[in-house]
Design an enzyme around this catalytic site. Structure first.
Site, PDB file in Angstrom:
ATOM      1  N   HIS A  66     -18.828 -26.312  -6.994  1.00 36.00           N
ATOM      2  CA  HIS A  66     -19.342 -27.032  -6.211  1.00 36.00           C
ATOM      3  C   HIS A  66     -18.595 -28.392  -5.689  1.00 36.00           C
ATOM      4  O   HIS A  66     -17.917 -29.002  -6.347  1.00 36.00           O
ATOM      5  CB  HIS A  66     -20.730 -27.884  -6.898  1.00 36.00           C
ATOM      6  CG  HIS A  66     -21.569 -28.865  -6.022  1.00 36.00           C
ATOM      7  ND1 HIS A  66     -22.309 -28.235  -5.128  1.00 36.00           N
ATOM      8  CD2 HIS A  66     -21.579 -30.044  -5.771  1.00 36.00           C
ATOM      9  CE1 HIS A  66     -22.985 -29.121  -4.380  1.00 36.00           C
ATOM     10  NE2 HIS A  66     -22.496 -30.340  -4.854  1.00 36.00           N
ATOM     11  N   HIS A  68     -17.730 -30.625  -1.920  1.00 37.18           N
ATOM     12  CA  HIS A  68     -17.772 -31.294  -0.575  1.00 37.18           C
ATOM     13  C   HIS A  68     -16.380 -31.832  -0.214  1.00 37.18           C
ATOM     14  O   HIS A  68     -15.943 -32.828  -0.661  1.00 37.18           O
ATOM     15  CB  HIS A  68     -18.625 -32.387  -0.748  1.00 37.18           C
ATOM     16  CG  HIS A  68     -20.027 -31.953  -1.016  1.00 37.18           C
ATOM     17  ND1 HIS A  68     -20.762 -31.142  -0.586  1.00 37.18           N
ATOM     18  CD2 HIS A  68     -20.807 -32.681  -1.994  1.00 37.18           C
ATOM     19  CE1 HIS A  68     -21.950 -31.009  -1.125  1.00 37.18           C
ATOM     20  NE2 HIS A  68     -21.794 -31.952  -2.140  1.00 37.18           N
ATOM     21  N   GLN A  71     -15.427 -35.221   1.329  1.00 36.82           N
ATOM     22  CA  GLN A  71     -15.302 -36.359   0.282  1.00 36.82           C
ATOM     23  C   GLN A  71     -14.214 -36.881  -0.348  1.00 36.82           C
ATOM     24  O   GLN A  71     -14.298 -37.903  -0.905  1.00 36.82           O
ATOM     25  CB  GLN A  71     -16.611 -36.355  -0.646  1.00 36.82           C
ATOM     26  CG  GLN A  71     -18.014 -36.126   0.237  1.00 36.82           C
ATOM     27  CD  GLN A  71     -19.369 -36.177  -0.746  1.00 36.82           C
ATOM     28  OE1 GLN A  71     -19.234 -36.233  -2.014  1.00 36.82           O
ATOM     29  NE2 GLN A  71     -20.316 -35.639  -0.050  1.00 36.82           N
ATOM     30  N   ARG A  92     -24.264 -43.120  -1.019  1.00 41.59           N
ATOM     31  CA  ARG A  92     -24.593 -42.221   0.117  1.00 41.59           C
ATOM     32  C   ARG A  92     -24.451 -42.819   1.625  1.00 41.59           C
ATOM     33  O   ARG A  92     -23.896 -42.120   2.533  1.00 41.59           O
ATOM     34  CB  ARG A  92     -25.763 -41.500  -0.027  1.00 41.59           C
ATOM     35  CG  ARG A  92     -26.134 -40.443   0.763  1.00 41.59           C
ATOM     36  CD  ARG A  92     -27.448 -39.816   0.762  1.00 41.59           C
ATOM     37  NE  ARG A  92     -28.583 -40.504   1.333  1.00 41.59           N
ATOM     38  CZ  ARG A  92     -29.615 -40.237   1.645  1.00 41.59           C
ATOM     39  NH1 ARG A  92     -30.121 -39.025   1.675  1.00 41.59           N
ATOM     40  NH2 ARG A  92     -30.707 -41.157   2.122  1.00 41.59           N
ATOM     41  N   ARG A 217     -35.897 -32.094  -0.560  1.00 39.73           N
ATOM     42  CA  ARG A 217     -36.395 -33.575   0.203  1.00 39.73           C
ATOM     43  C   ARG A 217     -35.818 -33.088   1.666  1.00 39.73           C
ATOM     44  O   ARG A 217     -36.286 -33.411   2.653  1.00 39.73           O
ATOM     45  CB  ARG A 217     -35.875 -34.622  -0.156  1.00 39.73           C
ATOM     46  CG  ARG A 217     -34.330 -34.912  -0.126  1.00 39.73           C
ATOM     47  CD  ARG A 217     -34.082 -36.326  -0.543  1.00 39.73           C
ATOM     48  NE  ARG A 217     -32.496 -36.403  -0.513  1.00 39.73           N
ATOM     49  CZ  ARG A 217     -31.545 -36.077  -1.468  1.00 39.73           C
ATOM     50  NH1 ARG A 217     -32.029 -35.370  -2.430  1.00 39.73           N
ATOM     51  NH2 ARG A 217     -30.244 -36.277  -1.029  1.00 39.73           N
ATOM     52  N   HIS A 275     -26.480 -29.728 -10.434  1.00 46.04           N
ATOM     53  CA  HIS A 275     -26.822 -30.851 -10.973  1.00 46.04           C
ATOM     54  C   HIS A 275     -27.991 -30.688 -11.870  1.00 46.04           C
ATOM     55  O   HIS A 275     -27.637 -30.685 -13.212  1.00 46.04           O
ATOM     56  CB  HIS A 275     -27.128 -32.080 -10.216  1.00 46.04           C
ATOM     57  CG  HIS A 275     -26.059 -32.496  -9.318  1.00 46.04           C
ATOM     58  ND1 HIS A 275     -24.709 -32.767  -9.342  1.00 46.04           N
ATOM     59  CD2 HIS A 275     -26.043 -32.770  -7.860  1.00 46.04           C
ATOM     60  CE1 HIS A 275     -24.341 -33.024  -8.587  1.00 46.04           C
ATOM     61  NE2 HIS A 275     -24.790 -32.938  -7.399  1.00 46.04           N
ATOM     62  N   ASP A 326     -17.544 -31.653  -6.819  1.00 43.62           N
ATOM     63  CA  ASP A 326     -18.565 -32.452  -6.009  1.00 43.62           C
ATOM     64  C   ASP A 326     -17.811 -33.247  -5.115  1.00 43.62           C
ATOM     65  O   ASP A 326     -17.132 -33.065  -4.123  1.00 43.62           O
ATOM     66  CB  ASP A 326     -19.559 -32.859  -6.908  1.00 43.62           C
ATOM     67  CG  ASP A 326     -20.865 -33.489  -6.133  1.00 43.62           C
ATOM     68  OD1 ASP A 326     -20.986 -33.322  -5.027  1.00 43.62           O
ATOM     69  OD2 ASP A 326     -21.676 -33.983  -6.898  1.00 43.62           O
TER      70      ASP A 326
END
Length: 459
Positions: A66, A68, A71, A92, A217, A275, A326
């Protein structure tokens, strides 16, 4: 060690010790085929003529399940608090500031630096959970896969394997039918994600492709089911990372997030639950029955204050596990495994929580073997490790480095995870090719990444 150079290894390698079949074995012959896969792995043999005799023990690399990549530009820049409250959600919002500015060229420079660091940290495959798709104003690039291509180009430059996971992202929350303006670069439909997956599949010899759902979500239930039914390869999803997400899901659907997936999504071995921090025993049992995997990101989960996953529960249920970097605050798997175990020790006030005294009393060995085995499915690969048919990847340890020097062979993994202050990987093999330091290339890559950082934060 920084990695840039490459050369084909001899077809035959021989190691004095290697992690094969879930344990250290002596005198291991490894033969790589022309296809970059292990053709033969055999223990208990003398070094044959013509083999390259390796100067130390070897073990499999791991899959970083995982990531990103963008980031990486945010690391070290969110460790101050200017208001009374700071949590995942305020982090965030600040992270979106990076997401709204970065260009494909900037992403390539940052990703190349990151991927070199991950290779240094013992990963030879990285799964990019990629939701940064469009131009800064939200418009589509002429090539919709421009950002994916930047990641693939960065991985090719460094020589690391890559699993690209374009992300379904449709809405800002369970009760918000559209995206926020600061999420405009993320917008995708199921059809667009499938098109991006097809494009990604042709981006390189060491590139595989799956799909992802950002979170329950952020995607409509019908879209999640449609994507699962129409896609192939691994399917990743952020789930139950924050207690607020659990509460919102309960209010909107009547189910906890993992329970909703078990009831309404066609959970199977393709699914990777990223997660899964906040679970209950019934959810763990449902995931185990489905054969789905869980991706833990201990460094990021600690950095963001997410909480602690039920590691003993996931281990006891036999759920496939893997680890990821991550948000990139950690970029080496020994550190991730250390955080994974130490978090449990602090919470439970016990030691060696992940060990299994009846079967595997060594904590590091049990964690390593579980995440090694679980990484294959997360990356969409049929096998992973020092075994025939798996890609010919390995890590050569420098057993003389601090933390390992003087340890018996049986305790090398313990030292690597819990005692080594530096990353003791002397050499890295990917698909039958050695990667080694190239000082000029390392300096140039670091300079490009630093320039991008200056550009982003000058704005």
């Amino acid at each position: 060690m920084s990695v840039q150079g490459t050369a084909a290894a001899p077809a035959l390698l021989w190691a004095p010790a290697a992690w094969v079949g879930g344990r250290w074995q002596a005198g291991v012959l490894l033969r790589a085929g022309a296809d970059g896969l292990w053709a033969e792995v055999r223990a208990g043999v003398a070094a044959p003529p013509g083999a390259e005799v390796l100067p130390g023990p070897v073990l499999p690399s791991l899959v970083n399940a995982h990531s990103h990549a963008f980031q990486r530009a945010f690391v070290g820049l969110a460790e101050r608090r200017d208001s009374a409250h700071d949590d995942f959600w305020s982090w965030r919002d600040r992270m979106y500031g990076v997401a709204l500015r970065i260009t494909p060229a900037q992403l390539r420079a940052l990703a190349a630096q990151l991927y070199a660091e991950l290779l240094d940290g013992g990963y030879t495959q990285v799964c990019e959970f990629h939701y940064l798709q469009h131009a800064p104003d939200g418009s589509r690039y002429a090539d919709p896969a421009a950002m994916l291509q930047a990641l693939a180009d960065a991985a090719a430059e460094v020589g690391i394997g890559l699993t690209l996971l374009p992300v379904l992202y449709e809405r800002a929350g369970f009760t918000q039918p559209a995206l926020r303006d600061d999420q405009r670069r993320f917008a995708t439909s199921a059809d667009e994600v499938l098109a991006l997956q097809r494009a990604a599949a042709g981006m390189g010899a060491l590139v595989t492709a799956g799909v992802a759902v950002h979170s329950l979500r952020a995607a409509r239930p019908a879209s999640i089911v449609a994507l699962a039914e129409r896609s192939s390869g691994p399917l990743h999803v952020h789930v139950a990372e924050q207690t607020a997400e659990v509460d919102d899901c309960l209010a909107a659907t009547g189910c906890r997030p993992i329970d909703w997936l078990a009831r309404h999504a066609p959970l199977d071995a393709r699914w990777q639950l990223v997660h899964a921090t906040h679970s209950v025993p019934g959810e763990i049992a449902a995931v185990a029955r489905a054969g789905a995997g869980v991706v833990l990101c201990p460094g990021t989960e600690a950095n963001l204050g997410d909480g602690l996953a039920d590691l003993p529960g996931w281990l006891a249920a036999g759920v496939p596990l893997s680890v990821g970097s991550d948000s990139q605050v950690l970029r080496a798997w020994p550190e991730e495994l250390r955080w994974l175990e130490y978090g449990q020790r602090l919470a439970l006030r016990q030691r060696n929580v992940a060990a299994d005294p009846g079967h595997e009393p060594a904590t590091a060995a049990r964690l390593f073997e579980r995440v090694r085995a679980g990484g294959a499915a997360a990356a969409g690969l049929p096998r992973w490790g020092l075994e025939p048919g798996a890609r010919a990847d390995l890590l050569l340890l420098d057993a003389s480095c601090p933390g390992l020097a003087g340890l018996p062979a049986s305790h090398l993994l313990d030292g690597l995870v819990f005692a080594a202050a530096a990353r003791p990987f002397a050499r890295v093999l990917v698909a039958g090719r050695w990667r080694w330091p190239d000082d000029a290339a390392v300096a140039a890559r670091a300079g490009r990444a630093a320039a991008v950082m200056h550009q982003l934060w000058a704005q």
